[in-house]
Design a protein around this motif. Sequence first.
Motif, PDB file in Angstrom:
ATOM      1  N   THR A  18       0.591  -1.242  -0.068  1.00  0.00           N
ATOM      2  CA  THR A  18       0.017   0.076   0.080  1.00  0.00           C
ATOM      3  C   THR A  18       1.018   1.344   0.234  1.00  0.00           C
ATOM      4  O   THR A  18       2.030   1.188   0.063  1.00  0.00           O
ATOM      5  CB  THR A  18      -1.258   0.400   0.979  1.00  0.00           C
ATOM      6  OG1 THR A  18      -0.232  -0.175   2.321  1.00  0.00           O
ATOM      7  CG2 THR A  18      -2.331  -1.003   1.281  1.00  0.00           C
ATOM      8  N   GLU A  22      -2.078   4.390   3.760  1.00  0.00           N
ATOM      9  CA  GLU A  22      -3.770   3.901   2.945  1.00  0.00           C
ATOM     10  C   GLU A  22      -4.464   2.830   3.731  1.00  0.00           C
ATOM     11  O   GLU A  22      -5.680   3.221   4.294  1.00  0.00           O
ATOM     12  CB  GLU A  22      -3.500   3.131   1.621  1.00  0.00           C
ATOM     13  CG  GLU A  22      -3.134   4.074   0.540  1.00  0.00           C
ATOM     14  CD  GLU A  22      -3.621   3.475  -1.189  1.00  0.00           C
ATOM     15  OE1 GLU A  22      -3.196   2.026  -0.948  1.00  0.00           O
ATOM     16  OE2 GLU A  22      -2.924   4.099  -2.311  1.00  0.00           O
ATOM     17  N   ARG A  25      -5.459   4.822   6.976  1.00  0.00           N
ATOM     18  CA  ARG A  25      -6.473   5.311   7.002  1.00  0.00           C
ATOM     19  C   ARG A  25      -7.966   4.412   6.641  1.00  0.00           C
ATOM     20  O   ARG A  25      -9.442   5.234   7.286  1.00  0.00           O
ATOM     21  CB  ARG A  25      -6.891   6.068   5.341  1.00  0.00           C
ATOM     22  CG  ARG A  25      -7.638   7.035   5.143  1.00  0.00           C
ATOM     23  CD  ARG A  25      -8.160   7.782   3.718  1.00  0.00           C
ATOM     24  NE  ARG A  25      -5.982   7.403   2.865  1.00  0.00           N
ATOM     25  CZ  ARG A  25      -4.932   7.552   2.895  1.00  0.00           C
ATOM     26  NH1 ARG A  25      -4.428   8.492   4.014  1.00  0.00           N
ATOM     27  NH2 ARG A  25      -4.451   7.795   1.905  1.00  0.00           N
ATOM     28  N   ALA A  26      -7.632   3.211   6.276  1.00  0.00           N
ATOM     29  CA  ALA A  26      -8.742   2.203   5.566  1.00  0.00           C
ATOM     30  C   ALA A  26      -9.647   1.935   7.393  1.00  0.00           C
ATOM     31  O   ALA A  26     -10.266   1.581   7.624  1.00  0.00           O
ATOM     32  CB  ALA A  26      -8.265   1.147   4.995  1.00  0.00           C
ATOM     33  N   GLU A  29     -11.111   4.458   8.922  1.00  0.00           N
ATOM     34  CA  GLU A  29     -12.631   5.169   8.222  1.00  0.00           C
ATOM     35  C   GLU A  29     -13.754   3.421   9.125  1.00  0.00           C
ATOM     36  O   GLU A  29     -15.208   3.687   8.834  1.00  0.00           O
ATOM     37  CB  GLU A  29     -12.464   4.487   6.937  1.00  0.00           C
ATOM     38  CG  GLU A  29     -11.678   6.103   6.554  1.00  0.00           C
ATOM     39  CD  GLU A  29     -11.181   6.071   4.788  1.00  0.00           C
ATOM     40  OE1 GLU A  29     -11.897   5.027   4.028  1.00  0.00           O
ATOM     41  OE2 GLU A  29     -11.817   6.840   3.918  1.00  0.00           O
ATOM     42  N   THR A  30     -12.899   2.076   9.035  1.00  0.00           N
ATOM     43  CA  THR A  30     -13.452   1.646   9.148  1.00  0.00           C
ATOM     44  C   THR A  30     -14.018   1.358  10.646  1.00  0.00           C
ATOM     45  O   THR A  30     -15.768   1.701  11.055  1.00  0.00           O
ATOM     46  CB  THR A  30     -13.047   0.108   9.309  1.00  0.00           C
ATOM     47  OG1 THR A  30     -12.291  -0.460   7.746  1.00  0.00           O
ATOM     48  CG2 THR A  30     -13.425  -1.399   9.757  1.00  0.00           C
TER      49      THR A  30
END
Length: 69
Positions: A18, A22, A25-26, A29-30
Amino acid sequence: MKEEKNYIWARVYPSQPTKNGELARAVAETTMKEGWKIEELHTEEGRLDEVFRSITLPDTVQTTQEEKK
């Protein structure tokens, strides 16, 4: 992963390479989507032992399974 009372400690690794940030951030967000509270989030550079393990682990698992047959 470690779980204790209402807390969970987890270490997350990307399944594929990645770009910077990334994965973090993922994860963030989750957690927002699921309504989880994050107290800390750290990003660490990959270590040589992790790279070695990721390269050799599939061979080790396959050898162990063949020995059991």
